[in-house]
Design an enzyme around this catalytic site. Structure first.
Site, mmCIF file in Angstrom:
data_model
loop_
_atom_site.group_PDB
_atom_site.id
_atom_site.type_symbol
_atom_site.label_atom_id
_atom_site.label_comp_id
_atom_site.label_asym_id
_atom_site.label_seq_id
_atom_site.Cartn_x
_atom_site.Cartn_y
_atom_site.Cartn_z
ATOM 1 N N TYR A 439 -34.603 15.794 -3.393
ATOM 2 C CA TYR A 439 -33.417 16.403 -4.022
ATOM 3 C C TYR A 439 -33.454 17.931 -4.017
ATOM 4 O O TYR A 439 -34.433 18.522 -3.646
ATOM 5 C CB TYR A 439 -33.083 15.801 -5.391
ATOM 6 C CG TYR A 439 -34.052 15.828 -6.559
ATOM 7 C CD1 TYR A 439 -35.148 16.657 -6.641
ATOM 8 C CD2 TYR A 439 -33.789 14.986 -7.655
ATOM 9 C CE1 TYR A 439 -35.960 16.649 -7.768
ATOM 10 C CE2 TYR A 439 -34.604 14.973 -8.782
ATOM 11 C CZ TYR A 439 -35.691 15.814 -8.823
ATOM 12 O OH TYR A 439 -36.479 15.813 -9.933
ATOM 13 N N GLU A 440 -32.322 18.517 -4.345
ATOM 14 C CA GLU A 440 -32.113 19.978 -4.206
ATOM 15 C C GLU A 440 -32.303 20.437 -2.765
ATOM 16 O O GLU A 440 -32.788 21.532 -2.509
ATOM 17 C CB GLU A 440 -33.060 20.761 -5.119
ATOM 18 C CG GLU A 440 -32.829 20.590 -6.602
ATOM 19 C CD GLU A 440 -31.378 20.648 -6.991
ATOM 20 O OE1 GLU A 440 -30.621 21.418 -6.369
ATOM 21 O OE2 GLU A 440 -30.996 19.904 -7.901
ATOM 22 N N GLY A 441 -31.889 19.619 -1.813
ATOM 23 C CA GLY A 441 -32.089 19.943 -0.394
ATOM 24 C C GLY A 441 -33.427 19.397 0.048
ATOM 25 O O GLY A 441 -34.465 19.812 -0.473
ATOM 26 N N GLN A 446 -35.135 22.817 3.537
ATOM 27 C CA GLN A 446 -35.787 24.040 3.049
ATOM 28 C C GLN A 446 -36.396 24.814 4.212
ATOM 29 O O GLN A 446 -36.321 26.044 4.276
ATOM 30 C CB GLN A 446 -36.889 23.711 2.024
ATOM 31 C CG GLN A 446 -36.434 22.902 0.816
ATOM 32 C CD GLN A 446 -35.354 23.602 0.019
ATOM 33 O OE1 GLN A 446 -35.394 24.815 -0.158
ATOM 34 N NE2 GLN A 446 -34.379 22.838 -0.446
#
Lengths: 600, 250
Positions: A439-441, A446
């Protein structure tokens, strides 16, 4: 057994020796926070996490959240723990005093987040998202929205969420379909479906404030047409009291691999009243404030998992008697030696320990730069701090969570078959840690952020914030004989990183897939080198303090550092060899070749 | 009402205590220290009286080395109004602590003094009782409940046979038992406020108390290791062993 005592000695070392004596005294500016507060704050936060959050970690995993007709019920004990959390003022820790926060340095908040992540990662998601929602509203929303919403978020009476993903759009937010129709009263009517919304609905706070990405009629296509909206679950009156339910409903919650006490919701917006945050069509940049904070926080979750994996594994390695030391019995009085005597177990434990402490230092440095960027008046210094944070955010998110997962796996390995049994609680760590890489990319995203965006931004200026610091440090310490186990190896790895950076920049320019292909390897190389810098600094400090070291703390730092430099850092050599050989072997691999081993 | 609570800095209850190699005492250097848990209960009770409007001032007193100020600071962060620190680098015997407390109490004239029933380091369980005797005040020890009625306090005490309730005329000395309350965590805003609250420093000399040790510690040793048990074949053998080896029946 899940074993956790907050690593307070390490945190105090970082705050006092590493940051404060390392020139970061600016973080005490504009704050009621004084040095003498540090111990009491950390001690009380640690007690709360150890005594209130850890005991409901395994039970929360077993029980999970339940869903009934739009309502989500958190596991037993979560509501009581949340009430204690907010009534003790922890939600407000790092938030602006103007809106009822305590104004503590960001870096201190990161230590508190780490303790929360170790003791109960599911729980930590609720306050973590509120903090990040606060930041996004504070940065971009109108004064009216700020005055109404921020004080309630600061107390934790209301909580926050972020709504990006839709069924057809995950990473590619240009595909967003949720619509926002402008109304006469400056508000909007939001309609659409969002999925994977952490904490989208729950029973901990009286109201939930959703930050929702949506498109307005006639907006430009793709990512440039997206705007950010604030959509409350219950619409508040101007005085903050709750008025009536908004058109927001939780349709269901996901049945997931881990973080079972953190509900992942499908959210349906049906003509829900919302307000624009920031400028029209600038939703991505407004949301990025929240996403950057959230990415750092997720990296911290990875660190938190690393620490509890370490302590749980160490406990077992000291307790479990099996076999004898290869060189002869170490505990002849016992039926067998504790498995801690076995070289492989020791190596795995030290791997987790040295990664945990190394990443903690990298996170502390980066979080302190967040404070510098906020407080510094000098434009150039401020810019340098911002550059560092932008550069390190994808690295910390991806590498921090990779080691979280790897450490949890190693912990289960040390438990042997018992690690596979739920009762011991370590398999939960694998399941919980796994989400942080996604999650969060995802971590792949990243790496692309690092290579595709951060490397090239301002003609490579972001890179200088790291390379200049390390290269200057090496120059100053090239003759420092005490650091002979550190500086030469750090030098070798930064030279490798430099070479590979040039290689990727040159290759990637002519063929983008040569840049994208090795991005994850490059990110790992970067992380390993940055952590080598951290360990060299630790060793530097520790050699200076080793004459006044009653607890053996500094001596252990030097020894752990030597392990890291000689056993883990060499991976940069392998990564370089792999990157330099190019990406053709997989980018040009014929698609049909993927299917030659079986009959379709 | 004015309330004084006593707080002692002791080895944290989580720490596994080790005896010094020369058998002169237990290892306290580089060991985590915290407030005595029974004293936390005393502070909590004081803070609750403060919140309920029963008390108007709460003073936390500690005796010991410089670091005892950290313990007072914790009491301030929990909600005490001010602190008094009797600076003394060495260990103090219960009678000395009681005399020093008596000197402070004569000066401060509180209506009630709450102490932990014992400290978890030496487990003496004497200071409260001695203090009551020195002052000639009523004492309610091992308290699990306090009810204030005018100039009296009803104290429910935990005794061997169960519970006993006594009525004391104020001023009085109370010592806390485990079930009196559950101490709170210090909240973040109160931690931040604690540093602004005053801590007055004094010394045995200032208070006119001679703290020369009256007791000599001869030797401190680990408790004897428990011996492994034996399995008996039958009841006859058990009775035989109880009679002749353990000598618990005749």
């Amino acid at each position: 057994m899940q074993v956790y005592k907050a690593p307070l000695n390490d945190m105090k070392f970082l705050f006092k020796d590493f940051l404060y004596d390392g020139g970061f005294d600016i973080i005490f500016q504009n704050s009621d926070f004084e040095f003498s507060d540090l111990d009491l704050i950390l001690d009380q936060a640690a007690r709360f996490c150890e005594e209130e959050l850890l005991p409901i970690n395994q039970t929360g995993d077993g029980e999970g959240c339940s869903y009934e007709r739009g309502q989500v019920i958190t596991p037993t004990g979560f509501k009581e723990a949340y009430e204690k959390y907010v009534s003790n003022g922890w939600q407000s820790a790092t938030l602006d005093k103007k809106y009822g926060g305590s104004g503590l340095p960001y870096v201190l908040g990161v230590f508190l987040d780490e303790m929360m992540s170790s003791s109960n990662m599911s729980f930590g998601n609720f306050p973590g998202l509120t903090t990040n929602a606060f930041a996004a509203i504070e940065k971009s929303a109108s004064e009216e929205l700020k005055d109404l919403y921020l004080p309630k978020l600061a107390t934790g009476e209301w909580s926050g969420t972020m709504n990006l993903t839709e069924p057809q759009c995950g990473t590619d937010l240009g595909l967003t379909r949720t619509m926002a129709l402008p109304q006469d009263d400056d508000s909007y009517r939001i309609t659409g479906t969002k999925i994977f919304i952490t904490g989208g609905e729950h029973d901990l706070s009286e109201n939930i404030i959703h930050l929702v990405l949506a498109k307005t009629p006639g907006a430009p296509k793709g990512i440039k047409g997206i705007s950010l909206f604030l959509v409350p679950k219950i619409i508040p009156n101007p005085d903050g009291s709750l008025d009536k339910n908004n058109g927001v409903e939780c349709g269901s919650i996901e049945d997931k691999m881990g973080i079972k006490a953190s509900p992942t919701c499908v959210m349906r917006y049906n003509d829900a009243k919302g307000w624009l945050v920031g400028e029209l069509h600038k939703g991505m940049s407004a949301m990025f404030v929240m996403m950057n904070g959230a990415r750092l926080m997720v990296g911290v979750q990875g660190l938190g998992m690393t620490e509890i994996a370490y302590q749980s594994a160490l406990f077992y390695a000291k307790d479990r008697l099996q076999g004898r030391h290869p060189g002869g019995a170490k505990h002849p009085d016992k039926p067998a030696d504790p498995i801690l005597v076995h070289p492989d177990v020791r190596k795995n434990l030290l791997k987790i320990k040295s990664l945990s402490e190394g990443v903690r230092g990298l996170i502390a440095l980066t979080a302190a730069q967040v404070d510098v960027a906020r407080l510094e008046k000098d434009k150039l210094k401020k810019q340098k701090a911002e550059d560092w944070v932008a550069l390190m955010t994808p690295i910390i998110k991806a590498y921090g969570t990779d080691i979280g997962s790897e450490s949890a796996n190693l912990a289960v390995q040390i438990y042997g078959g018992h690690g596979y049994i739920k009762e011991h609680g370590v398999e939960q760590l694998i399941r919980d840690a796994r989400i942080a890489q996604l999650y969060e990319g995802t971590n792949g995203i990243q790496a692309l952020d690092l290579v595709g965006r951060k490397l090239t931004q301002h003609n490579g200026r972001l890179l200088r914030s790291f390379f200049d610091l390390v290269e200057n440090y090496i120059e100053e310490n090239s003759l420092n004989e005490q650091l002979e186990d550190f500086v030469p190896l750090l030098t070798e790895s930064i030279e490798r990183l430099d070479q590979v950076t040039a290689f990727i920049a040159a290759k990637g320019l002519s063929d983008p897939s040569e840049g994208a292909g090795p991005a994850a390897d490059y990110l790992k190389m970067f992380a390993l080198t940055a952590i080598a810098y951290v360990w060299t600094r630790y060793a530097d400090i520790s050699y200076k303090k080793q004459n006044d070291d009653p607890k053996g703390f500094y001596k252990a730092k030097i020894e752990s550092g030597k392990f890291y430099m000689s056993k883990l850092l060499p991976e940069t050599g392998y990564l370089m060899a792999s990157i330099i050989s190019g990406a053709k072997s997989y980018t040009d691999y014929d698609d049909v070749n993927f299917e030659t081993g079986f009959q379709l | 009402m004015k309330v004084v609570v006593a707080v002692k800095r002791v080895i944290d209850y989580n720490v596994k205590v080790r005896v010094k190699s020369d058998n002169s005492g237990v290892e306290t250097a580089n060991v985590k220290m915290s407030m005595n848990p029974f004293d936390e209960i005393a502070v909590e009770e004081g803070v609750r009286m403060r919140e309920a409007g029963v008390a108007r001032e709460l003073i936390a007193v500690s005796m010991g080395p410089q670091q005892s100020k950290e313990t007072i600071r914790t009491a301030l962060a929990m909600g005490s109004d001010r602190g008094i620190h009797v600076l003394h680098p060495d260990a103090l015997e219960p009678l000395m602590v009681a005399k020093l407390m008596a000197a402070i109490i004569r000066k401060e004239a509180p209506d009630i003094v709450i102490l932990g029933k014992q400290a978890i380091d030496d487990d003496s369980s004497q200071t409260g009782q001695m203090l009551a005797a020195l002052l000639g005040w009523a004492q309610g020890t091992f308290a699990s409940k306090l009810d204030f009625e005018g100039e009296f306090v009803a104290v429910t005490r935990e005794i061997d046979g169960g519970l006993e309730t006594i009525k004391l005329k104020l001023p009085a000395i109370i010592t806390t038992d485990l079930r009196l309350n559950t101490p709170r965590y210090a909240s973040l805003p109160n931690i931040m406020k604690a540093k602004k609250k005053p801590i007055e420093e004094t010394s045995p000399g200032d208070l006119g108390v001679d703290v020369t040790p009256r007791l000599i510690t001869v030797k401190v040793v680990e408790p004897a290791k428990r011996q492994a048990g034996v399995k008996v074949e039958n009841v006859e053998e058990l009775v035989e062993k109880l009679r002749n080896e353990a000598k618990v029946i005749s």
